[in-house]
Design an enzyme around this catalytic site. Sequence first.
Site, short mmCIF file in Angstrom:
data_model
loop_
_atom_site.label_atom_id
_atom_site.label_comp_id
_atom_site.label_asym_id
_atom_site.label_seq_id
_atom_site.Cartn_x
_atom_site.Cartn_y
_atom_site.Cartn_z
N CYS A 155 47.00 59.75 52.56
CA CYS A 155 48.40 59.56 52.16
C CYS A 155 49.27 59.29 53.39
CB CYS A 155 48.89 60.76 51.35
SG CYS A 155 50.37 60.40 50.37
N HIS B 224 44.62 62.11 47.79
CA HIS B 224 44.40 63.42 48.39
C HIS B 224 43.08 64.05 47.91
CE1 HIS B 224 48.52 64.11 50.07
NE2 HIS B 224 48.85 63.26 49.13
N GLU C 120 41.44 66.29 49.26
CA GLU C 120 41.39 67.71 49.63
C GLU C 120 41.89 68.63 48.52
OE1 GLU C 120 45.48 66.28 50.87
OE2 GLU C 120 43.44 65.47 50.83
#
Length: 206
Positions: free
Chosen positions: A84, A182, A184
């Site tokens: 991002c 994202h 994560e």
Amino acid sequence: MLDGVKPTIGVLALQGDVREHVHALEACGAHAVPVRRESELAAVDGLVIPGGESTTISKLLEVFDLLEPLRQRLAEGLPAYGSCAGMILLASEVLDTRPDMQVLRGIDMTVRRNAFGRQVDSFETDLDFAGLDSAVRAVFIRAPWVEAVADGVEVLATVPSGPAAGRIVAVRQGNVIATSFHPEVTGDLRVHKLFVDTAVRPRAGV
């Protein structure tokens, strides 16, 4: 990971979702450390640039005297992954941003900041991702997209459908990977694993 080699991967810890990346990297078998100083940057085998606010991170890179050292390490081949805001910072050109925005020029691409809209326009979708055997669940939060790439930049994923169909959201050039989304936050470690393996190869002499 190659033959048990455990790389030290830094996570740029100036602003953004640092903790989530640290956890994902550790789960992939890397030794993850926060990076706020040039000495810490010099000690890592690879670097993650997390999501957050790209113009804020850009300014903090200057405040912490990390901008030029990081540009230099990237030019020397440091493996890096940006998600991002990290994708925005790794670009060679950024559209729809402040005129004083500083970029790292880690990937020869043009990125449009906040291309998918505001926070309320955040969304999830499944993406085919080059090199992975099944779709990746991608979470987009005030995300950028890639407007254009130069020769030598590999497109890893594009939006499959909807108004943004065909937009580039994951790329790779040499040892540097970037995604608009994202990974994560989903628990799917495969993008991080791909990056950790990228960081291991030069360290292992592969």
